[in-house]
Design a protein around this motif. Structure first.
Motif, PDB file in Angstrom:
ATOM      1  N   ASN A 170       0.822  -1.197   0.000  1.00 45.57           N
ATOM      2  CA  ASN A 170       0.000   0.000   0.000  1.00 45.57           C
ATOM      3  C   ASN A 170       0.861   1.254   0.000  1.00 45.57           C
ATOM      4  N   VAL A 171       0.611   2.133  -0.984  1.00 50.48           N
ATOM      5  CA  VAL A 171       1.298   3.417  -1.016  1.00 50.48           C
ATOM      6  C   VAL A 171       0.729   4.335   0.068  1.00 50.48           C
ATOM      7  N   ASN A 188       8.238   7.048   1.891  1.00 53.22           N
ATOM      8  CA  ASN A 188       7.826   6.893   0.497  1.00 53.22           C
ATOM      9  C   ASN A 188       8.897   6.221  -0.350  1.00 53.22           C
ATOM     10  N   ILE A 191       8.844   2.495   0.274  1.00 53.85           N
ATOM     11  CA  ILE A 191       7.664   1.896  -0.340  1.00 53.85           C
ATOM     12  C   ILE A 191       7.876   1.735  -1.844  1.00 53.85           C
ATOM     13  N   GLU A 192       8.337   2.790  -2.490  1.00 55.47           N
ATOM     14  CA  GLU A 192       8.535   2.722  -3.937  1.00 55.47           C
ATOM     15  C   GLU A 192       9.721   1.822  -4.294  1.00 55.47           C
ATOM     16  N   THR A 225      -1.824  -1.836  -5.410  1.00 57.23           N
ATOM     17  CA  THR A 225      -1.618  -0.946  -4.270  1.00 57.23           C
ATOM     18  C   THR A 225      -2.923  -0.238  -3.956  1.00 57.23           C
ATOM     19  N   MET A 227      -4.640   3.555  -2.145  1.00 53.32           N
ATOM     20  CA  MET A 227      -4.497   4.900  -1.588  1.00 53.32           C
ATOM     21  C   MET A 227      -5.727   5.258  -0.766  1.00 53.32           C
ATOM     22  N   LYS A 242      -0.704  10.669  -9.113  1.00 47.12           N
ATOM     23  CA  LYS A 242       0.027   9.635  -8.382  1.00 47.12           C
ATOM     24  C   LYS A 242      -0.278   8.251  -8.946  1.00 47.12           C
ATOM     25  N   LEU A 246       2.286   5.476 -10.673  1.00 41.17           N
ATOM     26  CA  LEU A 246       2.446   4.099 -10.194  1.00 41.17           C
ATOM     27  C   LEU A 246       2.250   3.091 -11.329  1.00 41.17           C
TER      28      LEU A 246
END
Length: 415
Positions: A170-171, A188, A191-192, A225, A227, A242, A246
């Motif tokens: 999950n972002v 961040n 995560i990425e 993912t 948001m 965003k 992704l």
């Protein structure tokens, strides 16, 4: 703390998992146990329901390994400081539950996530152990979706992909600023970075399977993912940009949107009310426009209000774009290329494909187009047919009212 039995744990941990929307099972490889060599199936009809691209309903056992967590994310009901009832399954208990539910024909697969206990690596090891045991000890061939932990060792995340059909990270929030404010223990870049690692593993596996048919599959249903919408100040424009990033950078199979819901003993930094559920719906529609209608992120954002950056709630983003850029219409159904036909409000991908096929044999009239759509009234101001040419309809001030079905207007008014 009193010892909880399995039923009580299931009640707590299934309820705690309801906030995770990214549990669709589309894209998985088809497997079944009819050859007598395994247990379970990703085929057929069957407590959470997901749908494959061909419409098959796949029922999933959707639970957390535990709702205890060492992190204190403001928006999470399972955060460290939250006053909720805690429970924890062992890996064996999750495996036993999955097998038991499958044998009773309740489920076709498992969606498993978890709060972080002890450390990211320890928690990830437990999640991987569940999937490993199902696959190797019980020869389970049903669908498995594992929610992975970005701070865990990359090798553990890679192992998750070898056992699971889909993996996801999950972002959480659309902006770096929002993540720092509401989830200061998450990063961040980490995560990425984990998403990038999964993307590389997917690419490597695809290449390996071209050369070696015996190469093990890695997450055949890809990665997804999620948001949270409305927990921070991010606009719809921020969220659309965003999501597009992704998809482009990490090859996401899906980006899911989850409207923020106020939680018990909420942090003072969170909004007091949840955003309109229609906002979540409009974001899914905008996502669909980018994935299937060839809209660029800039075009979707252009449909939003210039001052607020928010998509309109009373009409869908495709219609909002058409009303804002009326100079692109009307479109001639007998001559326009596919990309322009996809811009016509009310025309879906299937309808456009049918138009392209039909017009090779004859010129299309308005009634021909009407057979392909639910409401021809919505289309008429935006298209030209062999027997129809709108007379300055796109210049009318009341066009929005004309093309919005009265039933939809009443529903929005009631809401």
């Amino acid at each position: 703390m009193a010892q909880l039995d399995t039923r009580e744990k299931l009640e707590i941990l299934a309820d705690a998992a309801k906030y995770d929307a990214s549990c669709a099972s589309s894209g998985t490889a088809k497997r079944n146990s009819r050859d007598g060599k395994g247990l379970g199936s990703t085929e057929g009809m069957g407590i959470c329901h997901a749908y494959a691209p061909d419409g098959r309903c796949i029922s999933l056992l959707k639970i957390l390994l535990t709702n205890s967590c060492i992190f204190d994310c403001h928006y999470c009901i399972n955060r460290k400081s939250s006053n909720v009832r805690r429970a924890r399954f062992t890996a064996k208990e999750v495996v036993d539950l999955t097998i038991a539910f499958y044998k009773r024909n309740y489920i076709e697969g498992l969606f498993l996530s978890s709060g972080i206990i002890a450390s990211s690596n320890y928690t990830m090891e437990q999640l991987v152990e569940v999937a490993r045991s199902l696959r190797e000890d019980h020869h389970f061939r049903g669908y498995i979706h594992l929610k992975t932990i970005p701070d865990a060792d990359p090798e553990l995340i890679h192992q998750a992909g070898l056992y699971a059909d889909r993996v996801s990270i999950n972002v959480e929030l659309p902006t770096v600023a929002g993540l720092k404010r509401l989830a200061p223990e998450k990063d961040n870049d980490r995560i990425e970075g984990a998403m990038g690692g999964i993307r590389e593993s997917l690419a490597d596996n695809k290449d390996a399977r071209k050369h070696y048919k015996s190469a093990p599959r890695f997450a055949p249903a890809g990665q997804s993912t999620q948001m949270i919408v409305g927990a921070d100040a991010a606009t719809d424009g921020d969220i659309v940009r965003k999501a597009s990033s992704l998809y482009d950078r990490f090859g996401m199979r899906r980006v899911y949107y989850s409207a923020f819901s106020p939680i018990p003993d909420a942090s003072a930094v969170l909004p007091l009310q949840r955003p309109p559920l229609m906002r979540e719906h409009r974001l899914y529609q905008s996502d669909w426009l980018m994935r299937f209608y060839d809209y660029s992120p800039a075009e979707v954002v252009a449909a939003a209000d210039d001052a607020t950056g928010m998509l309109p709630l009373d009409i869908d983003p495709k219609l909002a774009w058409a009303l804002k850029f009326r100079g692109s219409f009307p479109v001639d159904v007998n001559r326009a290329p596919r990309e322009l036909l996809l811009r016509v409000p009310g025309l879906g991908v299937k309808a456009v494909n049918a138009i392209l096929t039909s017009r090779r044999r004859r010129r299309l009239r308005l009634e021909d187009v009407a057979r392909l759509t639910v409401s021809i009234a919505k289309l008429r101001p935006f298209l030209i047919a062999d027997d129809w040419r709108p007379v300055a309809l796109t210049d009318r001030d009341d066009l929005k009212t004309m093309v919005t079905p009265r039933k939809q207007q009443l529903e929005l008014f009631a809401a």
